[in-house]
Design an enzyme around this catalytic site. Structure first.
Site, PDB file in Angstrom:
ATOM      1  N   ARG A 135       0.856  -1.181   0.000  1.00 17.83           N
ATOM      2  CA  ARG A 135       0.000   0.000   0.000  1.00 17.83           C
ATOM      3  C   ARG A 135       0.896   1.237   0.000  1.00 17.83           C
ATOM      4  NH1 ARG A 135      -4.834  -0.911   4.335  1.00 17.83           N
ATOM      5  NH2 ARG A 135      -3.280  -0.616   5.948  1.00 17.83           N
ATOM      6  N   ASP A 239       2.942  -7.634  10.763  1.00 20.86           N
ATOM      7  CA  ASP A 239       3.791  -7.198  11.878  1.00 20.86           C
ATOM      8  C   ASP A 239       3.609  -8.108  13.091  1.00 20.86           C
ATOM      9  OD1 ASP A 239       5.058  -5.160  10.595  1.00 20.86           O
ATOM     10  OD2 ASP A 239       3.733  -3.574  11.351  1.00 20.86           O
TER      11      ASP A 239
END
Ligand code: URA
Length: 245
Positions: A135, A239
């Protein structure tokens, strides 16, 4: 400490929220016949652990791997193309769909690699493709950018192409990955897109552009927030899975 009255009110509110979510999910399911939402109890309780912000990296990975193993089996079951009948040890017949190995799995790197591993645990010899889409965090739309593609040269000859990406948010990356696979000659109806958490916006975006794709998802959440994260969601999947927070 919470009083019994407050606890009761809290649990009532949580139940109402769950009911609202079930209504949203079932209306999407009736609108889109190619949407396969998994409703097993096992998946729901694994989701509780995944979504708890207090879960450590080790806990997150543990529950994610358990959940993805179920999702991987369901996504592979969606790739089956041949009905067969076998004889059982009691001399009776048993019919069902035969597991299909003529499948190419395409991972949207990096989060997709965790789901790819789960699929390869179930079926180790499948062909693998990789697509890197990120993104653009500097734009409001967070529009996706395609950085890298490596697909098997004869990808169009597989019965099914299974694209894996745990989070279906805006649908921007998913549609870009689907478009990339279509450009390689794969038929839209042979594409299955599997994810851990989807949301209405992403589901609508995929079916608006590619109505013949099948989506297999382990949950449909409420919405996207202004940062384009899924709510309630679980935060950044990559993450948390790879411990890079
Ligand atoms: N990607 C994530 O990891 N989480 C979201 O909520 C949306 C996209």
């Amino acid at each position: 400490t919470t009083s019994p009255t407050e606890a009761l009110a809290k649990s009532k509110l949580a139940k109402q929220k769950e009911k609202r979510q079930r209504t949203i999910t079932s209306s999407l399911e009736s609108m889109y016949p190619n949407l396969d939402v998994l409703h097993m109890k096992s998946i729901k309780s694994l989701h509780v652990m995944l979504r708890d912000k207090r879960s450590s990296h080790a806990q997150f990975k543990h529950y994610a791997d358990r959940l993805m193993r179920i999702l991987a089996e369901e996504a592979l079951a969606a790739c089956a193309v041949e009905r067969c009948t076998v004889w059982t040890a009691t001399g009776a017949e048993y019919s069902g769909m035969r597991p299909n190995n003529n499948v190419c799995v395409v991972s949207i790197v990096r989060a997709g690699d965790s789901l790819l591993d789960a699929v390869l645990h179930c079926s180790p010899n499948l062909a693998v493709g990789k697509i890197l889409i990120q993104r653009n965090e500097t734009t409001v739309e967070k529009s996706p950018v395609l950085f890298y593609t490596k697909l098997p040269p004869r990808i169009a000859t597989y019965d099914r192409v299974l694209i894996v990406d745990p989070m279906l948010a805006t649908g921007g990356s998913a549609n870009m990955a689907i478009q990339t696979v279509l450009q390689a000659g794969v038929e839209e109806s042979n594409i299955i897109f599997a994810n851990v958490v989807a949301c209405p916006e992403g589901i609508r975006a995929i079916f608006a552009a590619h109505p013949n794709v099948t989506i297999v998802t382990a949950a449909v959440d409420q919405e996207l927030n202004e940062s384009k994260y899924i709510v309630p969601g679980l935060g950044d999947y990559g993450d948390r899975y790879y411990d890079t927070t």
